[in-house]
Write an enzyme that holds these catalytic residues in place. Structure first.
Site, PDB file in Angstrom:
ATOM      1  N   ASP A  13       0.814  -1.217   0.000  1.00  0.00           N
ATOM      2  CA  ASP A  13       0.000   0.000   0.000  1.00  0.00           C
ATOM      3  C   ASP A  13       0.847   1.266   0.000  1.00  0.00           C
ATOM      4  OD1 ASP A  13      -2.094  -1.855   0.342  1.00  0.00           O
ATOM      5  OD2 ASP A  13      -1.985  -1.665   2.523  1.00  0.00           O
ATOM      6  N   GLU A 184     -11.083   0.791  -3.855  1.00  0.00           N
ATOM      7  CA  GLU A 184     -10.520   1.233  -2.584  1.00  0.00           C
ATOM      8  C   GLU A 184      -9.194   1.924  -2.864  1.00  0.00           C
ATOM      9  OE1 GLU A 184      -9.536  -2.243  -0.208  1.00  0.00           O
ATOM     10  OE2 GLU A 184      -9.192  -3.389  -2.029  1.00  0.00           O
TER      11      GLU A 184
END
Length: 521
Positions: A13, A184
């Site tokens: 991420d 997302e």
């Protein structure tokens, strides 16, 4: 050329930002403490672990958090001399609900001190902060919908953040509607006349991708890039780099553009025990204002063209840690709780790390465990431990683990008939097993040397004591069991290796570790 991945092993991420000539990437840490790894570079090629901003329990209290909960998708930005870090602390991840609290911390120096957190919201995870040209600040995050017959990924929300009031203010707008697939990990940017949202699309597994939408108004409507996924390996199952997605952008001081994104290097059985890693790829803007990769034709690449910057390598990390310093190296972390002298002491015996036994390997509260992420498929890790257990409830040794459900543990313990013994424990999908039908008796009180050798699909434990040679112990074990999707597991970290001590009797029996040696084969 830059070799991918740039951050090997568990570094998912990525959120990249440039401040003058320095580049920083923040990555998720989940249940591992301290929270949020920040790496630093000056050339986008060479990187070093620089700091963790969440070092205090007032900023991050992970005790009781589920494995693969905790810190999800930090977002690092910089404006007006201040670093802003927003992050999610996930308290519930299984079942219909998501208890996911979003916070903001700030600092004027990337190495801290970082502020105590400001609570933002809990409507969904993966928040990102955007600093507009007019000085206004906006938070976006996906919205989670737990209700029956509704889309769980219910769209992307936008709300203004007021830095003077230190809270979100004004109306909440849904700028992207929910869809049947996963949306997302959104990051918001502005270039020329458009606002761009970079989305993590399709989930973080083998269907992962990067998609882009844009609008001339920050509140939308946002229109889909005609190239539905600008970066993905979803239709190329034999590609060496998989699961590419969750992208973030940076522009160099010379006007070159790069995307940092997560990826994975799977074994032949498609397991990814190294976890989700960080790669980088050069990109450009088309004449009609869409983002494209320079190389790969939309596939993640093992190499990418380096920017026009002077190379800036860093000193290599030492292979051997002798526990002679006053603090542990940064790349070693603990589970959920800070490292404190009451359970992990570098002072009680000079030149050793003394671990006082606490809760079991299944605990989500207070384990005595120090570990680092495994970052290559050919490595050896060894240690030496002195430990005198008096009951089967006391253990200490060398562990390879994904979480409490999947691990391999070579350790010293006690048998009522044999006395002090060596044994190997396996947890597989939560099921406990002892791999040595005949544990090895230990008749000495000096150090026991332990080693694990990882060779792609397999790991093998070894031991010796006194002047003996290394001896294999136990069978070869499947390294892929420590992957985040093993047997349908929905996990988000990678394999760790470390040392630990347990005392389920509550007597706090300690083990003294002489060193850890981590080296590449």
């Amino acid at each position: 050329m830059i070799q991918n991945p740039i951050l090997k092993g568990f570094n998912p991420d990525p959120s990249i930002v440039r401040v003058d000539e320095d580049y920083y990437i923040a990555t998720s840490t989940f249940e591992w403490f301290p929270g949020v790894r920040i790496h630093h570079s000056r050339d986008l090629k060479h990187w070093r672990l620089l700091t963790y901003p969440l070092t205090r329990t007032s900023q991050l209290n992970l005790k009781g958090n589920p494995s693969s909960g905790g810190i999800w998708a930090p977002n690092l930005t910089y404006a007006d001399g201040v670093f802003y870090l927003v992050y999610t602390d996930v308290k519930t991840k299984e079942g219909p609900y998501k208890d996911c609290h979003n916070y903001l911390v700030t600092a004027t120096n990337i190495e801290g001190p970082w502020s105590d957190p400001i609570f933002l919201n809990s409507s969904g995870f993966d928040p990102a902060l955007f600093h507009d040209e007019d000085g206004r600040k906006w938070l976006i995050n996906m919205e989670w919908n737990y209700r029956k017959r509704e889309k769980n990924f219910n769209g992307i929300l936008l709300q203004e953040y007021n830095p003077k009031q230190e809270k979100l203010t004004g109306p909440i707008s849904k700028i992207i509607e929910g869809e049947e697939h996963v949306l997302e990990g959104s990051n918001l940017y502005k270039k020329d006349d458009y606002y761009y949202i970079i989305l993590a699309d399709g989930g973080t597994g083998y269907n992962h991708s990067v998609s882009v939408r844009r609008s001339k108004n920050i509140e939308g409507p946002f229109h889909q890039d005609p190239m539905l996924q600008i970066l993905t390996a979803r239709n190329h199952p034999d590609h060496p780099i998989q699961r590419a997605g969750h992208g973030s952008l940076v522009e160099t001081q010379n006007g070159e553009w790069y995307m940092a994104y997560l990826c994975a290097r799977p074994l032949s059985n498609k397991e990814c025990p190294l976890g989700r890693e960080t790669a980088i790829q050069k990109c450009y803007w088309t004449n009609d204002g869409w983002l494209r990769m320079v190389e790969g034709g939309g596939l993640p690449t093992s190499k990418t063209e380096a920017p026009n910057l002077r190379e800036h390598p860093f000193k290599l990390l030492p292979e051997k840690i002798d526990f002679d310093e006053e603090q542990l190296p940064q790349y070693y972390q603990s589970l959920r709780v800070p490292v404190t002298e009451d359970w992990a002491s570098l002072r009680d015996r000079k030149g050793f790390l003394r671990l006082y036994g606490r809760e079991s390997l299944s605990s989500v509260h207070e384990q005595s465990l120090i570990a680092r992420s495994i970052d290559e498929y050919f490595v050896e890790i060894e240690t030496a431990v002195e430990f005198e257990p008096a009951t089967f409830m006391q253990k200490a040794g060398l562990i390879c683990m994904f979480d409490e459900d999947d691990l391999f543990y070579l350790h010293i313990s006690y048998d009522n008939n044999l006395g002090k013994i060596l044994q190997i424990i396996k947890h597989e999908q939560g099921n406990y097993d002892e791999l040595l039908e005949d544990p090895i008796p230990i008749h000495i009180q000096s150090e026991i040397n332990m080693k694990v050798m990882i060779s792609r699909e397999w790991l093998q434990f070894y031991y010796h004591f006194g002047k003996t040679e290394w001896q294999e112990i136990g069978p070869p074990l499947p390294f892929g069991n420590l992957g985040d999707e093993y047997s349908g597991k929905l996990g988000f970290t990678g394999a760790f290796v470390g040392i630990c001590c347990q005392d389920l009797s509550g007597q706090r029996k300690y083990a003294d570790f002489d060193y850890i040696n981590y080296y590449y084969k």
